[in-house]
Structure formats: structure tokens, C-alpha cells
Design a protein around this motif. Structure first.
Motif, PDB file in Angstrom:
ATOM      1  N   ILE A 379      50.117  12.026  12.955  1.00  0.00           N
ATOM      2  CA  ILE A 379      50.686  10.773  12.587  1.00  0.00           C
ATOM      3  C   ILE A 379      50.011  10.313  11.564  1.00  0.00           C
ATOM      4  O   ILE A 379      50.178   9.629  10.354  1.00  0.00           O
ATOM      5  CB  ILE A 379      50.783   9.809  13.745  1.00  0.00           C
ATOM      6  CG1 ILE A 379      52.161  10.116  14.635  1.00  0.00           C
ATOM      7  CG2 ILE A 379      51.267   8.388  13.239  1.00  0.00           C
ATOM      8  CD1 ILE A 379      52.046   9.429  16.035  1.00  0.00           C
ATOM      9  N   ALA A 380      48.528  10.099  11.917  1.00  0.00           N
ATOM     10  CA  ALA A 380      47.363   9.478  10.909  1.00  0.00           C
ATOM     11  C   ALA A 380      47.370  10.067   9.614  1.00  0.00           C
ATOM     12  O   ALA A 380      47.049   9.844   8.695  1.00  0.00           O
ATOM     13  CB  ALA A 380      46.161   9.420  11.744  1.00  0.00           C
ATOM     14  N   SER A 381      47.729  11.468   9.475  1.00  0.00           N
ATOM     15  CA  SER A 381      47.767  12.283   8.386  1.00  0.00           C
ATOM     16  C   SER A 381      48.880  12.219   7.220  1.00  0.00           C
ATOM     17  O   SER A 381      49.118  12.968   6.598  1.00  0.00           O
ATOM     18  CB  SER A 381      47.126  13.602   8.520  1.00  0.00           C
ATOM     19  OG  SER A 381      47.867  14.136   9.553  1.00  0.00           O
ATOM     20  N   VAL A 382      49.912  11.669   7.833  1.00  0.00           N
ATOM     21  CA  VAL A 382      50.961  11.540   7.062  1.00  0.00           C
ATOM     22  C   VAL A 382      50.817  10.859   5.661  1.00  0.00           C
ATOM     23  O   VAL A 382      50.017  10.015   5.339  1.00  0.00           O
ATOM     24  CB  VAL A 382      52.228  10.490   7.559  1.00  0.00           C
ATOM     25  CG1 VAL A 382      53.408  10.567   6.537  1.00  0.00           C
ATOM     26  CG2 VAL A 382      52.623  11.198   9.024  1.00  0.00           C
ATOM     27  N   PRO A 383      51.001  11.721   4.459  1.00  0.00           N
ATOM     28  CA  PRO A 383      50.919  11.186   3.262  1.00  0.00           C
ATOM     29  C   PRO A 383      51.423   9.943   2.532  1.00  0.00           C
ATOM     30  O   PRO A 383      52.763  10.031   2.842  1.00  0.00           O
ATOM     31  CB  PRO A 383      50.954  12.564   2.128  1.00  0.00           C
ATOM     32  CG  PRO A 383      51.991  13.129   3.235  1.00  0.00           C
ATOM     33  CD  PRO A 383      51.765  12.946   4.375  1.00  0.00           C
ATOM     34  N   ARG A 384      50.697   9.162   2.296  1.00  0.00           N
ATOM     35  CA  ARG A 384      51.260   7.597   1.900  1.00  0.00           C
ATOM     36  C   ARG A 384      52.105   7.948   0.783  1.00  0.00           C
ATOM     37  O   ARG A 384      52.982   7.267   0.215  1.00  0.00           O
ATOM     38  CB  ARG A 384      50.224   6.691   1.786  1.00  0.00           C
ATOM     39  CG  ARG A 384      49.746   5.990   3.013  1.00  0.00           C
ATOM     40  CD  ARG A 384      48.689   5.056   2.483  1.00  0.00           C
ATOM     41  NE  ARG A 384      47.531   5.963   2.200  1.00  0.00           N
ATOM     42  CZ  ARG A 384      46.095   5.541   1.796  1.00  0.00           C
ATOM     43  NH1 ARG A 384      46.169   4.092   1.635  1.00  0.00           N
ATOM     44  NH2 ARG A 384      44.993   6.195   1.449  1.00  0.00           N
ATOM     45  N   ASP A 385      51.862   8.846   0.041  1.00  0.00           N
ATOM     46  CA  ASP A 385      52.500   8.975  -1.559  1.00  0.00           C
ATOM     47  C   ASP A 385      54.085   9.455  -1.275  1.00  0.00           C
ATOM     48  O   ASP A 385      54.873   9.226  -2.111  1.00  0.00           O
ATOM     49  CB  ASP A 385      51.923  10.277  -2.222  1.00  0.00           C
ATOM     50  CG  ASP A 385      50.734   9.620  -2.819  1.00  0.00           C
ATOM     51  OD1 ASP A 385      50.562   8.466  -3.028  1.00  0.00           O
ATOM     52  OD2 ASP A 385      49.653  10.689  -3.110  1.00  0.00           O
ATOM     53  N   LEU A 386      54.539  10.217  -0.029  1.00  0.00           N
ATOM     54  CA  LEU A 386      55.663  10.284   0.183  1.00  0.00           C
ATOM     55  C   LEU A 386      56.444   9.155   0.848  1.00  0.00           C
ATOM     56  O   LEU A 386      57.522   9.120   1.058  1.00  0.00           O
ATOM     57  CB  LEU A 386      55.479  11.658   1.157  1.00  0.00           C
ATOM     58  CG  LEU A 386      55.447  13.005   0.494  1.00  0.00           C
ATOM     59  CD1 LEU A 386      55.514  14.022   1.317  1.00  0.00           C
ATOM     60  CD2 LEU A 386      56.538  13.316  -0.489  1.00  0.00           C
ATOM     61  N   LEU A 387      55.375   8.518   1.429  1.00  0.00           N
ATOM     62  CA  LEU A 387      56.183   7.091   2.361  1.00  0.00           C
ATOM     63  C   LEU A 387      56.562   6.046   1.524  1.00  0.00           C
ATOM     64  O   LEU A 387      57.410   5.480   1.755  1.00  0.00           O
ATOM     65  CB  LEU A 387      55.092   6.799   3.544  1.00  0.00           C
ATOM     66  CG  LEU A 387      55.211   7.584   4.774  1.00  0.00           C
ATOM     67  CD1 LEU A 387      53.821   7.125   5.728  1.00  0.00           C
ATOM     68  CD2 LEU A 387      56.560   7.417   5.375  1.00  0.00           C
ATOM     69  N   TYR A 388      55.835   5.949   0.526  1.00  0.00           N
ATOM     70  CA  TYR A 388      55.691   4.458  -0.095  1.00  0.00           C
ATOM     71  C   TYR A 388      57.188   4.268  -0.943  1.00  0.00           C
ATOM     72  O   TYR A 388      57.810   3.383  -0.778  1.00  0.00           O
ATOM     73  CB  TYR A 388      54.648   4.292  -1.101  1.00  0.00           C
ATOM     74  CG  TYR A 388      53.504   3.540  -0.286  1.00  0.00           C
ATOM     75  CD1 TYR A 388      53.720   2.772   0.617  1.00  0.00           C
ATOM     76  CD2 TYR A 388      51.970   3.881  -0.663  1.00  0.00           C
ATOM     77  CE1 TYR A 388      52.504   2.087   1.281  1.00  0.00           C
ATOM     78  CE2 TYR A 388      51.084   3.359  -0.148  1.00  0.00           C
ATOM     79  CZ  TYR A 388      51.273   2.388   0.970  1.00  0.00           C
ATOM     80  OH  TYR A 388      50.212   1.833   1.497  1.00  0.00           O
ATOM     81  N   PRO A 389      57.395   5.495  -1.763  1.00  0.00           N
ATOM     82  CA  PRO A 389      58.669   5.542  -2.397  1.00  0.00           C
ATOM     83  C   PRO A 389      59.954   4.915  -1.425  1.00  0.00           C
ATOM     84  O   PRO A 389      61.223   4.140  -1.660  1.00  0.00           O
ATOM     85  CB  PRO A 389      59.119   6.661  -3.042  1.00  0.00           C
ATOM     86  CG  PRO A 389      57.515   7.215  -3.146  1.00  0.00           C
ATOM     87  CD  PRO A 389      56.947   6.863  -1.997  1.00  0.00           C
ATOM     88  N   PRO A 390      60.163   5.619  -0.264  1.00  0.00           N
ATOM     89  CA  PRO A 390      61.258   5.455   0.685  1.00  0.00           C
ATOM     90  C   PRO A 390      61.102   3.666   1.287  1.00  0.00           C
ATOM     91  O   PRO A 390      62.136   3.267   1.265  1.00  0.00           O
ATOM     92  CB  PRO A 390      61.006   6.237   1.757  1.00  0.00           C
ATOM     93  CG  PRO A 390      60.419   7.442   1.444  1.00  0.00           C
ATOM     94  CD  PRO A 390      59.403   6.894   0.065  1.00  0.00           C
ATOM     95  N   ILE A 391      59.913   3.600   1.372  1.00  0.00           N
ATOM     96  CA  ILE A 391      59.706   2.116   1.574  1.00  0.00           C
ATOM     97  C   ILE A 391      60.222   1.191   0.536  1.00  0.00           C
ATOM     98  O   ILE A 391      60.914   0.044   1.008  1.00  0.00           O
ATOM     99  CB  ILE A 391      58.222   1.633   1.925  1.00  0.00           C
ATOM    100  CG1 ILE A 391      57.902   2.550   3.497  1.00  0.00           C
ATOM    101  CG2 ILE A 391      57.875   0.153   2.184  1.00  0.00           C
ATOM    102  CD1 ILE A 391      56.348   2.286   3.636  1.00  0.00           C
ATOM    103  N   VAL A 392      59.840   1.175  -0.672  1.00  0.00           N
ATOM    104  CA  VAL A 392      60.387   0.509  -1.790  1.00  0.00           C
ATOM    105  C   VAL A 392      61.876   0.517  -1.656  1.00  0.00           C
ATOM    106  O   VAL A 392      62.428  -0.583  -1.588  1.00  0.00           O
ATOM    107  CB  VAL A 392      59.899   1.127  -3.068  1.00  0.00           C
ATOM    108  CG1 VAL A 392      60.397   0.148  -4.118  1.00  0.00           C
ATOM    109  CG2 VAL A 392      58.470   0.938  -3.294  1.00  0.00           C
TER     110      VAL A 392
END
Lengths: 500, 156
Positions: A379-392
């Protein structure tokens, strides 16, 4: 019997039974990923909770907040990066423990400290909120005006940017809260000819814009690299460890509860106070900073101890003490509920159901903490670069879903820009949000008080309670200003000495 | 040095000029006083005026305090500002394109562009994440909750 039946009716909703544990779990995952904050998560998910019943909607937000407080310790221990600001202190001893090959033991210590801190905090909420609400019944408009002024001043004074910028942030929030139709005179204020602004600035786009977007934009600006977490080992938190750390946990929880109940202090500051106290009173002082279990326990019990305690002033008086409770206040308003003494008079079953669900969510942290243990590295190593666009994308959908207009989306982006500017100008965004949420209440209280006193401003100081609250405001301002002046003088002397 | 100190003062100065603009132009023009009297009750301009004076005084005090304390700060590096401009341009383009192309297609394009251009991630995982996520959102909103998302004028 009717009362118990009503409480059970609140608690027996299937969506609550499913969504509350999921919210705690989600909060833990969000907290474990560095860069995803509980404020961001609560802000982004708030629009989706508005379609649920009030108890479920509010509890989802509280559950995410509670889960993320523990979740923050996971990346603090495994990666030397606090997942949330409140876990900053956990890093000091948590990461050295992971380096020694005791990550599992450190995580379990954090888990038990969070669980006990959270339970004690809920007990404090149950014991104190009702009492404070009955005391709040004595409040008239001028007392409420004085109370809100004091709360805003304390929150501004304790902001990291200093008293003046903290107050400026609070005033900006108050100003934004005046946009729309003036309810007393029915005249438009700062509407600039827009029909969309006649009902005021929508809360959700403001919240998401101020808190979610700037974090994401800053991530892309700094281009921070994702770190590789330590692997969870098989070391355990033993009974001997529990006996050794229990006094620290109890003390940390008490500190967290006290700090959480005072508006403006929050979880982060309380963890450092608790850590300092644990270090001061420990016979193994030298171990602190090198991997002391008591260090992890002190930090985690204090940050979880604040959580339910922040609900004390919110539920009893309608005064939020931090960003999450300000968001909760907004959620209460959306559901047609007004926190304060009246809530205790008119919706007591709701309050009692909330207490019970808060207890249950504490146990969820413990259960999910053990269940998730082996997955935490992943869980802690999920890349943020892939997470942020879906959050936007989720923020856009969330803002749109509330009003079905693109105006809310444009407003959200406008406040995103404002959020980035506020960071550059070092004006704290939390004070803006809290000012915005309290704006209507503050102005109404002032206007009512002045209407009763026929415009006599001196009457605002006539009641002993109001006078006491105003005196407390003056003391807070004077103390903080005095300290700031002293610090800047000593700072100059210090830097001159260093140059010599 | 003066440049960096001015940047440090920008918070206080912004508050000061906001207060000034409110008092001189914005409040008189955009907060009309009612034509009837409400007795001794303060009018709709009273509270904003108090706040404007607060900005003026506290902003001025903050700017002076920063100047006297020789506090200096620096702005972002050019490459960070470049990345900010890139992400902002992508988001702005997405906003402008949504009414024409619809929220879901624009969302997918935005997610892929941000992940590949701003983060340098590979196209395939970006594409997979974007399509799966947008599909899930479409399913939850349109199919389950029945909330219509803007489909775009182009497809009407």
C-alpha cells in the motif's frame, strides 16, 4: 425505550454497517500513502456522502479521518516519510525500529496506541460534550460572538504562519462567507451580477479547491520521487511491550484529548508535546530517537487521542477546531443539522448513535490494522503519479455532482489557484476555511447582539461570560504577539552572534 | 535582497491592498445599502467594512514586521514553474473542453496527459488506470446513482 429504539434505528441502517468499516479502511490506506492527506480525502469524498443519511454521511468522514491518523504511521515507520502531518513524530522512533528489522513490532505498537488513544478520546467526548452543550445553552448572541471570535483568534494564533497572517486568513474566510444575498436586508453582496453567486460561494468547491488541488499541483512542481518502503517483518508487540508502554499510551491519550478539545491545536502539535513528555519522564531517555517503542506509542496515542476530542466543541457549541471538523460542520449543515446545544435537545438519539458508532470505528482500526499488516508495504509503495490524476478527475466529478453545473467546477479551480497563492503568500488555508464556515454565525450573532442593544457596541462586553471570552481573546493575542516580538529580537541577536 | 524581501512581504501587502480595494471600490459598488432603514441594526456593508479595515491594518503591520525582521524568501525554480504551467495548461484545457466533448472522454484524456507528460509514466499503465477509473466513475454515477454527467455538445 423510545430513545433506545431510535438510537438502534439510526445504527441498523445497512449502508452504515457496510460503509463505516470501509471508510476506516479507506482512511488507513489513504494515510499510508505519502502525499494523500485525510483533508484531501475527506474533501474529495464529502460530495458523495451527501446522498446518504446524516449519520452515515458524517461517520464516513470521521472514519476516514480516524483511519488516516493510524495510516500515517505506516509510511512513517516503513519509509521515514509521515503519511500525514500528525505522524511526523512517529518517524523519529518508528523508522529506526524498521531499520533494526522491527517494523512489525513498531506498526503493532502504533496500532495499539492508536486504538487506546481513540477509545479514551471517545469516552472523553461522551463525558464532556453533553455537559458543554448544557453550558452552551446559557449563550446568547453576544456570548456566541465572543466565543467565535476567541476560537478564530486561537486558531489563527496557532497557525504556523504567525498571528497576523493567521488572522488575515480567517478574515479572508469571513469575507468569502459574506458573498451572496444578505439574509437580513435581502440585498446582494459581492455578487458581481452573477446569478450563481446569489446563494453564496458553494462550500464544496471552495473546500476541494483550497485543500485537494494545491497538494496535487505542489507534487508536480516538486516532482518528489516515491520511496521504497521497508518490508514488514515477523516481530510482534508482546505483552511485556504492552505493559512497558501502557503508561506512555495513557499519558499520550490524555494529552491528545486535552489538545484536541482546544480549537486550533490539533493532532500534530499534541504528538510533539506527548513525545517530549514521554522522553522527559522515561528512564530510557537515551533510547529516544534510536528506536524506542515508547516514542512511537507517545506520538500515536496523542494523535489518535485528539480525533474524537475535536468533536467536543463542534458538537456542543458548533465551533470547529481544525479543518476536518470545519468540513464536518459543513456536512452537518448540508444534512440540515446544526451542531450546538440545540442538537442535543432535538436530536439526542442521533448523538448517542454517533457515540456508539465512534466506539465501533475504533475497533475497526484494530481489526483492519492486523488484517492489513502484510499488505502495508504494498500500500505504501503505490505510485502517486498514477493516483493524482484520478483524484483530480474525482474532484471535478464531486464538484459537478452537487449542483449539476459547470459553475461549481470552475469555482473549484478558482479556489485551487487561490490555494496555491495562499501557500506562496504563507497565509494558512485552514483559517480561511474555518472563517468561511463560521462567517454567517459570527455576523448573525453580532447583528442580533447590536439589534438587541440598539446599536450600543459597549453592550457586547456587558455579560460576564462574554467579557471573560473577550478577555481570553486579548490574552491570546497579547501572549502570541509578545512571544513573536521576543523571538524576532533574540533571533537577531542569535544571528549576529553566529556571524561574529 | 530587496526582491526576495518583497516576496516575503507579499502576504502582508496583498492583505493591505485587498483591504484598500474593498474600502475604496468593491464595497461601495457591490454591496448596496438598502433604501429602507432597519433601525439601529448594522447594514449589509458594516461587516465587510470591519473586515476591510482589518486587512488594511493587519496587512500593513505584517508587511512592516517582515521588512524590519529582514525576513527573505525565494520563489520557485524555473523548472518547477514550468511544470506548474504545464499541469495548469492541461487542467485549463480540460475545463474548456468538457462542455464540448463531455466529462468522461475529457477526464480520460486529462488523466493520460498528466501522467505521461507531467510525471513521465509509461503510456500503457496510464491508459489502463484512466480508462478503468473513468469507467468505474461512469458506472457509479450514471448507471447506479442516476446522476447525469455532461455528455458534450459534440455527441448531441
Amino acid at each position: 425505550m423510545d430513545h433506545i429504539a431510535l438510537v438502534l434505528e439510526h445504527l441498523s441502517k445497512i449502508e452504515l454497517l457496510i460503509l463505516l468499516p470501509l471508510a476506516v479502511l479507506g482512511g488507513m490506506v489513504i494515510g499510508a500513502i505519502p502525499g494523500l492527506t485525510s483533508t484531501m480525502a475527506v474533501g474529495v469524498l464529502l460530495p458523495f456522502t451527501l446522498f446518504l443519511d446524516p449519520l452515515t454521511g458524517v461517520l464516513i468522514l470521521v472514519g476516514i479521518g480516524k483511519g488516516s491518523l493510524f495510516g500515517g504511521s505506516i509510511s512513517a515507520i516503513l519509509m521515514n516519510v509521515p503519511g500525514t502531518p500528525a505522524a511526523a513524530c512517529t518517524v523519529i522512533d518508528g523508522y529506526p525500529l524498521a531499520q533494526k528489522g522491527q517494523a512489525g513490532r513498531a506498526i503493532e505498537t502504533a496500532l495499539w496506541a492508536s486504538f487506546i488513544g481513540d477509545l479514551m478520546s471517545v469516552v472523553a467526548l461522551v463525558l464532556l460534550a453533553g455537559w458543554l452543550a448544557s453550558f452552551g445553552q446559557k449563550f446568547g448572541p453576544k456570548e456566541f460572538f465572543a466565543l467565535i471570535l476567541l476560537s478564530l483568534t486561537v486558531i489563527a494564533a496557532l497557525s504556523q504562519s504567525g498571528l497576523l497572517r493567521g488572522i488575515c486568513g480567517g478574515m479572508l474566510g469571513l469575507l468569502l462567507g459574506t458573498v451572496g444575498l444578505d439574509l437580513v436586508n435581502a440585498t446582494p453582496r459581492f455578487v458581481f451580477g452573477s446569478d450563481n453567486l446569489a446563494e453564496g460561494i458553494p462550500f464544496l468547491p471552495l473546500l476541494i479547491g483550497l485543500f485537494a488541488l494545491p497538494d496535487i499541483i505542489e507534487h508536480y512542481m516538486s516532482k518528489a520521487r516515491d520511496l521504497k518502503p521497508h518490508v514488514i517483518d515477523k516481530t510482534r508487540y508482546t505483552r511485556a511491550d504492552f505493559r512497558k508502554t501502557l503508561p506512555t499510551i495513557l499519558k499520550g491519550s490524555a494529552i491528545g484529548i486535552t489538545m484536541g478539545a482546544i480549537p486550533g491545536i490539533g493532532a500534530t502539535a499534541s504528538t510533539f508535546i506527548s513525545y517530549a513528555e514521554a522522553k522527559r519522564s522515561s528512564p530510557d531517555r537515551a533510547e529516544f530517537g534510536k528506536g524506542a517503542l515508547s516514542g512511537v506509542a507517545a506520538a500515536e496515542s496523542a494523535n489518535s487521542g485528539t480525533k474524537a476530542a475535536t468533536l467536543i466543541p463542534l458538537l456542543a457549541l458548533g465551533v470547529p477546531g481544525d479543518v476536518i471538523t470545519a468540513i464536518l460542520l459543513g456536512a452537518f449543515y448540508f444534512h440540515g443539522l446544526t451542531p450546538g446545544p440545540l442538537l442535543f435537545q432535538q436530536n439526542l438519539p442521533f448523538i448517542h448513535a454517533l457515540y456508539i458508532a465512534l466506539f465501533v470505528s475504533g475497533f475497526c482500526i484494530l481489526i483492519f490494522g492486523y488484517a492489513l499488516k502484510r499488505w502495508m508495504t504494498l500500500i505504501a509503495s503505490v505510485p502517486r503519479d498514477l493516483l493524482y490524476p484520478p483524484i483530480v478527475f474525482l474532484t471535478i466529478i464531486g464538484a459537478y455532482a452537487l449542483s449539476n453545473t459547470m459553475f461549481a467546477v470552475y469555482t473549484m479551480f478558482a479556489f485551487g489557484v487561490m490555494g496555491i497563492l495562499l501557500r506562496r503568500l504563507r497565509i494558512p488555508a485552514p483559517t480561511v476555511l474555518i472563517g468561511f464556515v463560521l462567517s454567517e454565525l459570527l455576523e448573525d450573532s453580532l447583528r442580533q447582539a447590536l439589534l438587541i442593544s440598539r446599536g450600543d457596541v459597549a453592550d457586547l462586553f456587558q455579560s460576564p461570560l462574554a467579557l471573560g471570552l473577550h478577555a481570553a481573546t486579548v490574552i491570546v493575542v497579547t501572549t502570541v504577539a509578545y512571544r513573536a516580538i521576543r523571538r524576532s529580537r533574540f533571533g537577531k541577536v542569535g544571528s549576529a552572534e553566529a556571524q561574529e | 535582497m530587496i526582491g526576495t524581501r518583497l516576496i516575503a512581504m507579499s502576504g502582508g501587502l496583498s492583505a493591505f491592498f485587498l483591504g484598500l480595494a474593498l474600502l475604496v471600490y468593491v464595497i461601495p459598488n457591490f454591496v448596496p445599502e438598502p433604501s429602507y432603514s432597519m433601525g439601529d441594526a448594522p447594514g449589509p456593508q458594516a461587516f465587510p467594512r470591519v473586515l476591510a479595515w482589518g486587512f488594511l491594518i493587519l496587512g500593513g503591520m505584517d508587511a512592516i514586521a517582515v521588512w524590519l525582521s529582514c525576513e527573505a524568501t525565494t520563489w520557485h525554480k524555473p523548472e518547477a514553474l514550468g511544470r506548474l504551467a504545464l499541469v495548469s495548461a492541461i487542467l485549463l484545457a480540460a475545463l474548456l473542453a468538457t462542455p464540448y466533448f463531455g466529462m468522461v472522454p475529457v477526464g480520460i484524456a486529462m488523466m493520460i496527459t498528466v501522467t505521461t507528460l507531467a510525471s513521465g509514466q509509461r503510456l500503457v499503465p496510464s491508459l489502463l488506470t484512466a480508462v478503468l477509473f473513468a469507467g468505474a466513475i461512469y458506472f457509479i454515477f450514471v448507471v447506479v446513482a442516476g446522476i447525469p454527467l455532461p455528455m458534450g455538445e459534440l455527441w448531441d
